[in-house]
Design a protein around this motif. Structure first.
Motif, PDB file in Angstrom:
ATOM      1  N   GLN A   1       0.819  -1.209   0.000  1.00  0.00           N
ATOM      2  CA  GLN A   1       0.000   0.000   0.000  1.00  0.00           C
ATOM      3  C   GLN A   1       0.858   1.266   0.000  1.00  0.00           C
ATOM      4  O   GLN A   1       0.387   2.334   0.367  1.00  0.00           O
ATOM      5  CB  GLN A   1      -0.963   0.003   1.183  1.00  0.00           C
ATOM      6  CG  GLN A   1      -0.314  -0.113   2.545  1.00  0.00           C
ATOM      7  CD  GLN A   1      -1.344  -0.227   3.663  1.00  0.00           C
ATOM      8  OE1 GLN A   1      -2.504  -0.557   3.428  1.00  0.00           O
ATOM      9  NE2 GLN A   1      -0.919   0.065   4.873  1.00  0.00           N
TER      10      GLN A   1
ATOM     11  N   HIS B   1      -4.165  -4.988  -2.717  1.00  0.00           N
ATOM     12  CA  HIS B   1      -4.457  -3.583  -2.400  1.00  0.00           C
ATOM     13  C   HIS B   1      -3.828  -2.653  -3.449  1.00  0.00           C
ATOM     14  O   HIS B   1      -4.540  -2.020  -4.192  1.00  0.00           O
ATOM     15  CB  HIS B   1      -4.014  -3.196  -0.994  1.00  0.00           C
ATOM     16  CG  HIS B   1      -4.381  -4.192   0.050  1.00  0.00           C
ATOM     17  ND1 HIS B   1      -5.678  -4.598   0.261  1.00  0.00           N
ATOM     18  CD2 HIS B   1      -3.614  -4.889   0.935  1.00  0.00           C
ATOM     19  CE1 HIS B   1      -5.709  -5.491   1.233  1.00  0.00           C
ATOM     20  NE2 HIS B   1      -4.469  -5.696   1.652  1.00  0.00           N
TER      21      HIS B   1
ATOM     22  N   MET C   1      -2.379   0.255  -3.257  1.00  0.00           N
ATOM     23  CA  MET C   1      -2.484   1.710  -3.117  1.00  0.00           C
ATOM     24  C   MET C   1      -1.133   2.345  -3.469  1.00  0.00           C
ATOM     25  O   MET C   1      -0.087   1.802  -3.144  1.00  0.00           O
ATOM     26  CB  MET C   1      -2.890   2.067  -1.686  1.00  0.00           C
ATOM     27  CG  MET C   1      -3.084   3.541  -1.445  1.00  0.00           C
ATOM     28  SD  MET C   1      -3.600   3.925   0.247  1.00  0.00           S
ATOM     29  CE  MET C   1      -5.367   3.796   0.101  1.00  0.00           C
TER      30      MET C   1
ATOM     31  N   LEU D   1     -11.198  -2.476  -3.370  1.00  0.00           N
ATOM     32  CA  LEU D   1     -11.722  -1.113  -3.296  1.00  0.00           C
ATOM     33  C   LEU D   1     -12.782  -0.950  -2.220  1.00  0.00           C
ATOM     34  O   LEU D   1     -12.870   0.103  -1.582  1.00  0.00           O
ATOM     35  CB  LEU D   1     -12.298  -0.719  -4.662  1.00  0.00           C
ATOM     36  CG  LEU D   1     -11.305  -0.546  -5.814  1.00  0.00           C
ATOM     37  CD1 LEU D   1     -12.050  -0.286  -7.116  1.00  0.00           C
ATOM     38  CD2 LEU D   1     -10.331   0.587  -5.531  1.00  0.00           C
TER      39      LEU D   1
ATOM     40  N   PHE E   1     -11.254  -0.161   1.210  1.00  0.00           N
ATOM     41  CA  PHE E   1     -10.766   1.221   1.305  1.00  0.00           C
ATOM     42  C   PHE E   1     -11.930   2.208   1.309  1.00  0.00           C
ATOM     43  O   PHE E   1     -11.949   3.169   2.076  1.00  0.00           O
ATOM     44  CB  PHE E   1      -9.826   1.535   0.142  1.00  0.00           C
ATOM     45  CG  PHE E   1      -8.474   0.899   0.243  1.00  0.00           C
ATOM     46  CD1 PHE E   1      -7.608   1.250   1.264  1.00  0.00           C
ATOM     47  CD2 PHE E   1      -8.054  -0.042  -0.681  1.00  0.00           C
ATOM     48  CE1 PHE E   1      -6.343   0.673   1.359  1.00  0.00           C
ATOM     49  CE2 PHE E   1      -6.798  -0.622  -0.595  1.00  0.00           C
ATOM     50  CZ  PHE E   1      -5.938  -0.271   0.427  1.00  0.00           C
TER      51      PHE E   1
ATOM     52  N   ALA F   1     -13.044   5.609   3.784  1.00  0.00           N
ATOM     53  CA  ALA F   1     -12.633   6.894   3.219  1.00  0.00           C
ATOM     54  C   ALA F   1     -13.219   8.083   3.975  1.00  0.00           C
ATOM     55  O   ALA F   1     -12.508   9.052   4.272  1.00  0.00           O
ATOM     56  CB  ALA F   1     -13.016   6.950   1.744  1.00  0.00           C
TER      57      ALA F   1
ATOM     58  N   TRP G   1      -2.590   8.535   2.769  1.00  0.00           N
ATOM     59  CA  TRP G   1      -3.649   7.550   2.554  1.00  0.00           C
ATOM     60  C   TRP G   1      -4.700   8.101   1.591  1.00  0.00           C
ATOM     61  O   TRP G   1      -5.110   7.427   0.638  1.00  0.00           O
ATOM     62  CB  TRP G   1      -4.291   7.182   3.891  1.00  0.00           C
ATOM     63  CG  TRP G   1      -5.197   5.981   3.853  1.00  0.00           C
ATOM     64  CD1 TRP G   1      -4.886   4.713   4.215  1.00  0.00           C
ATOM     65  CD2 TRP G   1      -6.580   5.943   3.448  1.00  0.00           C
ATOM     66  NE1 TRP G   1      -5.976   3.874   4.054  1.00  0.00           N
ATOM     67  CE2 TRP G   1      -7.024   4.614   3.583  1.00  0.00           C
ATOM     68  CE3 TRP G   1      -7.476   6.898   2.980  1.00  0.00           C
ATOM     69  CZ2 TRP G   1      -8.331   4.215   3.269  1.00  0.00           C
ATOM     70  CZ3 TRP G   1      -8.777   6.505   2.652  1.00  0.00           C
ATOM     71  CH2 TRP G   1      -9.190   5.180   2.803  1.00  0.00           C
TER      72      TRP G   1
ATOM     73  N   TRP H   1      -5.865   6.748  -2.031  1.00  0.00           N
ATOM     74  CA  TRP H   1      -7.243   6.324  -2.304  1.00  0.00           C
ATOM     75  C   TRP H   1      -7.841   7.106  -3.478  1.00  0.00           C
ATOM     76  O   TRP H   1      -8.480   6.524  -4.362  1.00  0.00           O
ATOM     77  CB  TRP H   1      -8.098   6.500  -1.056  1.00  0.00           C
ATOM     78  CG  TRP H   1      -9.578   6.446  -1.336  1.00  0.00           C
ATOM     79  CD1 TRP H   1     -10.490   7.436  -1.170  1.00  0.00           C
ATOM     80  CD2 TRP H   1     -10.309   5.324  -1.862  1.00  0.00           C
ATOM     81  NE1 TRP H   1     -11.741   7.017  -1.544  1.00  0.00           N
ATOM     82  CE2 TRP H   1     -11.663   5.715  -1.976  1.00  0.00           C
ATOM     83  CE3 TRP H   1      -9.952   4.042  -2.255  1.00  0.00           C
ATOM     84  CZ2 TRP H   1     -12.662   4.878  -2.461  1.00  0.00           C
ATOM     85  CZ3 TRP H   1     -10.944   3.186  -2.739  1.00  0.00           C
ATOM     86  CH2 TRP H   1     -12.279   3.599  -2.837  1.00  0.00           C
TER      87      TRP H   1
END
Length: 353
Positions: A187, A205, A207, A228, A231, A235, A250, A254
């Motif tokens: 991530q 993941h 990210m 998704l 996450f 959010a 983060w 995202w």
């Protein structure tokens, strides 16, 4: 003798099948078998190979809590009741019990053994804690003790270093040499880059994945499991936090993920559906997120069914395949909510619903 007919996806052809024990047979059943009257359990609608969740962790409510075999059974049952008839568990607190695959009432499970975490890169004690010097050996051991997969925590904190590239490359080479596959949690940009350059089999993941790496992923067959829905569920809470380096990193990751997922599909990367969250049996929600990211509905459905099955080495709705299928009264590519309303579920030749 159980029979069914309907429009098969992804081929979009009307077909007939019958069930011979735990095996699916194409066409009409042979006649003249005394005492075996045919019963039509699906007559019309849409037929899919069993749904798949390629990133789920049944058996514990969260990392660090004790592994509970009764909870494992219950959560696998939640998957089954939603039409998820195969799962991949990329990391658990302990290796999958032998009884799981022997239980005819539970989905097929492809396991990756215990999470492999080097110091500072996971919840302490949640998986198998190893030093960097022990990682290659441990990865081979977990792959051999599971369904051929191992799972490495490739990075952890967004502002801390990932597992070094030479070490992750050695892991991939050693596991591949014994016929296994490597999944990597990543991530951070560095973690994702190292995973791709090491030639692992799946990014979990992803990210902060650099889109410049997508062509390489496609060429070497590295799949992308963006999770998704997991996450997305966090959010709003993350945006409500006070600004900080970790929060802002983060959110930046995202915000970029939908575009990266869409670009991955366009580059020819296998994008697959995994939930990484509870309750189990919610892979339809992940399909919805993939569609919102810009992936065509039929491709997103395949990511949670036939494409994922093929990637795991499981056949679709063909003669001689395991009799695992889900039926719907409406086309799930036009009505994604239909995935939550299966009209019939058949697992190992037995009607579940």
């Amino acid at each position: 003798m159980l029979c069914m007919r309907g429009v098969v996806l992804p081929e979009r052809e009307e077909r007939e099948f019958w069930i011979d024990g735990q095996v699916l047979r194409a066409g009409r059943p042979p006649g003249g078998r005394a005492g075996r009257e045919a019963e039509t359990i699906v007559d019309g609608g849409w037929l899919l190979p069993g749904l798949v969740d390629v990133h789920t962790h049944p058996g514990a409510l969260e990392p660090g809590t004790p592994f509970d075999e009764e909870l494992l059974r219950r959560q696998l049952g939640e998957h089954r009741n939603a039409g998820v008839l195969a799962v991949r568990t990329p990391g658990t607190a302990q290796r999958m019990p032998a009884w799981v695959e022997k239980d005819p009432d539970l989905p097929h499970v492809v396991s990756a053994g215990r999470w492999l975490a080097t110091p500072g890169r996971f919840f302490p004690g949640a998986g198998r804690d190893v030093s960097e010097a022990e990682l290659v050996r441990a990865a081979v051991e977990e792959a051999r003790a599971s369904s051929g997969w191992c799972k490495v925590i490739g990075d952890w904190r967004l502002d801390e270093p990932a597992v070094p590239l030479p070490l992750l490359t050695a892991v991939a080479e050693a596991v591949h040499a014994v016929g296994g596959k490597v999944a990597v949690h990543c991530q951070t940009a560095e973690g994702a880059r190292h995973a791709v350059l090491a030639g692992v089999d799946s990014l979990e993941h992803g990210m902060h994945l650099d889109p410049a790496l997508l062509d390489r992923m496609a060429a070497q067959g590295t799949a992308f499991v963006p999770t998704l829905s997991a996450f997305g569920a966090n959010a709003d809470a993350m945006r409500a936090r006070e600004p900080s380096v970790r929060r802002d990193l983060w959110l930046a990751g995202w915000d970029a993920m939908p575009g990266t997922v869409r670009a991955a599909h366009e580059a020819g990367v296998s994008v697959l559906a995994g939930t990484d969250s509870f309750p189990c049996g919610t892979v339809g929600g992940e399909m919805d997120w993939l569609v919102r990211a810009g992936i065509p509905a039929e491709v997103a459905l395949g990511a949670a069914s036939w494409t994922a099955r093929s990637w795991l080495g499981l056949p679709g709705l063909v003669d001689g395949a395991p009799a695992d299928l889900v039926a719907y009264t409406t086309d799930p590519t036009l009505d994604p909510g239909a995935l939550g309303r299966p009209s019939r579920i058949v697992l190992r030749g037995r009607v579940v619903r």
